[in-house]
Design a protein around this motif. Structure first.
Motif, PDB file in Angstrom:
ATOM      1  N   LEU A  68      10.087  -7.212  -5.521  1.00 29.58           N
ATOM      2  CA  LEU A  68       9.632  -8.342  -6.039  1.00 29.58           C
ATOM      3  C   LEU A  68       8.561  -8.618  -4.995  1.00 29.58           C
ATOM      4  CD1 LEU A  68      12.378  -8.533  -7.591  1.00 29.58           C
ATOM      5  CD2 LEU A  68      12.467 -10.701  -7.341  1.00 29.58           C
ATOM      6  N   ASP A  69       7.279  -8.967  -5.512  1.00 24.77           N
ATOM      7  CA  ASP A  69       6.229  -9.052  -4.481  1.00 24.77           C
ATOM      8  C   ASP A  69       4.976  -9.553  -5.087  1.00 24.77           C
ATOM      9  OD1 ASP A  69       4.208  -8.642  -2.138  1.00 24.77           O
ATOM     10  OD2 ASP A  69       5.779  -6.956  -1.797  1.00 24.77           O
ATOM     11  N   ALA A  70       4.095 -10.308  -4.628  1.00 23.60           N
ATOM     12  CA  ALA A  70       2.733 -10.568  -5.024  1.00 23.60           C
ATOM     13  C   ALA A  70       1.969  -9.321  -4.973  1.00 23.60           C
ATOM     14  CB  ALA A  70       2.032 -11.818  -4.228  1.00 23.60           C
TER      15      ALA A  70
ATOM     16  N   GLU B  25       8.047  -9.604   8.619  1.00 24.93           N
ATOM     17  CA  GLU B  25       6.982  -9.278   7.747  1.00 24.93           C
ATOM     18  C   GLU B  25       7.424  -8.068   6.919  1.00 24.93           C
ATOM     19  OE1 GLU B  25       4.415  -6.103   9.076  1.00 24.93           O
ATOM     20  OE2 GLU B  25       3.519  -7.902  10.499  1.00 24.93           O
ATOM     21  N   HIS B  26       6.799  -7.729   5.826  1.00 27.71           N
ATOM     22  CA  HIS B  26       7.286  -6.658   4.900  1.00 27.71           C
ATOM     23  C   HIS B  26       7.452  -5.208   5.611  1.00 27.71           C
ATOM     24  CE1 HIS B  26       7.904  -5.978   0.240  1.00 27.71           C
ATOM     25  NE2 HIS B  26       8.855  -5.555   1.061  1.00 27.71           N
ATOM     26  N   SER B  27       6.722  -4.770   6.613  1.00 23.06           N
ATOM     27  CA  SER B  27       6.682  -3.682   7.184  1.00 23.06           C
ATOM     28  C   SER B  27       8.197  -3.281   7.628  1.00 23.06           C
ATOM     29  CB  SER B  27       5.909  -3.488   8.238  1.00 23.06           C
ATOM     30  OG  SER B  27       5.975  -4.629   9.258  1.00 23.06           O
TER      31      SER B  27
ATOM     32  N   THR C 203       1.024  -4.945  -4.388  1.00 26.23           N
ATOM     33  CA  THR C 203       1.693  -3.651  -4.420  1.00 26.23           C
ATOM     34  C   THR C 203       2.028  -3.096  -3.133  1.00 26.23           C
ATOM     35  OG1 THR C 203      -0.791  -3.086  -4.436  1.00 26.23           O
ATOM     36  CG2 THR C 203       0.387  -2.934  -6.500  1.00 26.23           C
ATOM     37  N   ASP C 204       1.476  -3.483  -1.916  1.00 22.38           N
ATOM     38  CA  ASP C 204       1.936  -2.761  -0.696  1.00 22.38           C
ATOM     39  C   ASP C 204       1.954  -1.264  -0.790  1.00 22.38           C
ATOM     40  OD1 ASP C 204       2.283  -5.357   0.415  1.00 22.38           O
ATOM     41  OD2 ASP C 204       4.299  -5.374   0.300  1.00 22.38           O
ATOM     42  N   LEU C 205       1.061  -0.661  -1.512  1.00 20.23           N
ATOM     43  CA  LEU C 205       1.195   0.774  -1.729  1.00 20.23           C
ATOM     44  C   LEU C 205      -0.004   1.711  -0.991  1.00 20.23           C
ATOM     45  CD1 LEU C 205       1.760   1.076  -5.670  1.00 20.23           C
ATOM     46  CD2 LEU C 205       3.379   2.010  -3.839  1.00 20.23           C
TER      47      LEU C 205
ATOM     48  N   ILE D 212      12.616  -8.138  -1.452  1.00 20.17           N
ATOM     49  CA  ILE D 212      12.061  -9.453  -1.881  1.00 20.17           C
ATOM     50  C   ILE D 212      11.255  -9.852  -0.894  1.00 20.17           C
ATOM     51  CG2 ILE D 212      12.315 -11.657  -2.804  1.00 20.17           C
ATOM     52  CD1 ILE D 212      15.115 -10.970  -3.899  1.00 20.17           C
ATOM     53  N   ASP D 213       9.872  -9.979  -1.259  1.00 22.58           N
ATOM     54  CA  ASP D 213       8.700 -10.690  -0.545  1.00 22.58           C
ATOM     55  C   ASP D 213       8.679 -11.565  -0.925  1.00 22.58           C
ATOM     56  OD1 ASP D 213       6.443 -11.367   0.491  1.00 22.58           O
ATOM     57  OD2 ASP D 213       5.473  -9.532   0.698  1.00 22.58           O
ATOM     58  N   LEU D 214       8.883 -12.983  -0.150  1.00 22.68           N
ATOM     59  CA  LEU D 214       8.928 -14.134  -0.890  1.00 22.68           C
ATOM     60  C   LEU D 214       7.725 -14.633  -1.410  1.00 22.68           C
ATOM     61  CD1 LEU D 214      11.173 -16.107   2.064  1.00 22.68           C
ATOM     62  CD2 LEU D 214      11.877 -15.771  -0.065  1.00 22.68           C
TER      63      LEU D 214
HETATM   64 MN   LIG Z   1       4.969  -7.532   0.289  1.00 18.77          MN
END
Ligand SMILES: [Mn+2]
Length: 284
Positions: A129-131, A106-108, A133-135, A208-210
Motif C-alpha cells: 500500500l503506497d502512493a 523510511e521505506h528502504s 511505485t518504488d520500482l 504499508i507506506d503511510l
Molecule cells: Mn514507498
C-alpha cells in the motif's frame, strides 16, 4: 521494562508473545521530508495512549502478546542497513508461529525484511500500500534507496500494489501487469477490494507506506500525495486479506516527525493494532 503500548510485562515476553515487533529508525535516503527516523518513537508513544479494546472484533489483541524485538540502528550506508535488517529478520523468523512485524523508518527498511521473509516462505505475495511505485532498480547510486523499496520483491515474488498515484515514466516497464491498483481508479470503482483480493493469495507480506493514505488523514509523511486511500476501505481490505490469506509478516513505514505528526502517529498506532486484531481473529 518498556513494553509495547505499556502492556503488562507477562504479555510482552518472547516466550509468550505471538507477535514480534522490530523497529528500524532509519532515514538515510529520503529526498524531501526528513524525520522518518523518529517514526518508531512516535508510533510507540501514540500506542501507549490508545485504548486496547478493539470494538469491531470485540477483542483485546494485546492479550496474545507483543514482544519488542529490538531495533536495527545500522546506518553507515543504505546497503549496510538493508543487510542488518535482513540478518535480524532472519534471526527472528526462527521462532515459529509468531507474526513478524516491523516499524520504520523510511521505506528502504522493507528491502531486507522482505528478502528474509521471501527466503523462508514459498509462493509469497507482497501486498504494497503506497502512493509511489518504488520500482526503480537503483536511485542516487544505491539499490537500497526508498525509491527501490519493492524492485527486488517484484523480481522474486507476486507483487500487488494498491493506491499508487506517483511514479517516474521509466518505472512503467516494471509495474506488475494487472496487479497495480491505481488510486485514480480506486476512487471511482466500488468493488476495487474484490479486484485486489483476486490477486492476493497464499503467504502474504504486507508493506504499508503511510503515504498510501490520503494526506487529509495522514499528513505527516515524507511525500504526501493528494488522492490517497481512506481509513475504512483500507481496513476492509486488510481484514479480508487476513481472512483469506496466511499473512506471515507486515511492516508500516514512513511516519515522519513534524509539528503536525500526532494524528498520523495515532493513525499508525491504530492501524498496527487493527492489523493485530484481524490477525488473531483470523487464527481463532
Ligand atoms: Mn514507498
Amino acid at each position: 521494562m518498556k513494553t509495547y503500548a505499556g502492556i503488562p510485562e507477562e504479555n510482552a515476553t518472547l516466550e509468550f508473545s505471538k507477535v514480534m515487533l522490530l523497529t528500524v529508525p532509519y532515514d538515510g535516503t529520503s529526498t524531501w521530508g526528513k524525520g522518518a527516523d523518529k517514526g518508531p518513537e512516535l508510533f510507540l508513544d501514540a500506542s501507549e495512549n490508545m485504548e486496547l479494546y478493539d470494538i469491531e472484533t470485540a477483542t483485546e489483541p494485546y492479550l496474545e502478546g507483543v514482544y519488542l524485538a529490538g531495533e536495527v540502528t545500522e546506518d553507515s550506508s543504505p546497503e549496510a542497513m538493508t543487510e542488518a535488517v535482513y540478518q535480524k529478520t532472519k534471526e527472528l523468523l526462527k521462532y515459529e508461529n509468531k507474526l513478524f512485524t516491523l516499524f520504520g523508518g523510511e521505506h528502504s527498511v522493507s528491502i531486507g525484511s522482505i528478502r528474509a521473509v521471501g527466503e523462508k516462505y514459498e509462493n509469497l505475495t507482497v501486498l504494497q500500500l503506497d502512493a509511489h511505485t518504488d520500482l526503480r532498480p537503483e536511485f542516487h547510486g544505491s539499490t537500497s534507496n526508498h525509491a527501490c523499496a519493492v524492485f527486488e520483491a517484484n523480481q522474486k515474488h507476486n507483487l500487488v500494489q494498491v493506491g499508487i498515484r506517483s511514479m517516474d515514466k521509466e518505472e512503467m516497464q516494471y509495474v506488475p501487469e494487472g496487479r497495480c491498483f491505481w488510486a485514480h481508479q480506486i476512487a471511482k470503482k466500488e468493488d476495487w477490494i474484490d479486484d485486489v483480493l483476486e490477486k492476493v493469495s497464499g503467504n502474504v507480506y504486507i508493506t504499508i507506506d503511510l503515504d498510501a493514505f490520503d494526506p487529509a488523514i495522514a499528513p505527516s509523511t515524507g511525500t504526501p500525495e493528494p488522492g490517497g486511500l481512506q481509513w475504512y476501505p483500507t481496513l476492509e481490505l486488510l481484514k479480508r486479506v487476513f481472512e483469506k490469506c496466511n499473512v506471515v509478516a507486515f511492516d508500516i513505514v514512513e511516519l515522519m516527525d513534524s509539528p503536525m505528526a500526532k494524528p498520523t502517529a495515532f493513525l499508525a498506532a491504530k492501524l498496527y493494532y487493527k492489523m493485530l486484531a484481524y490477525y488473531h481473529t483470523s487464527k481463532s
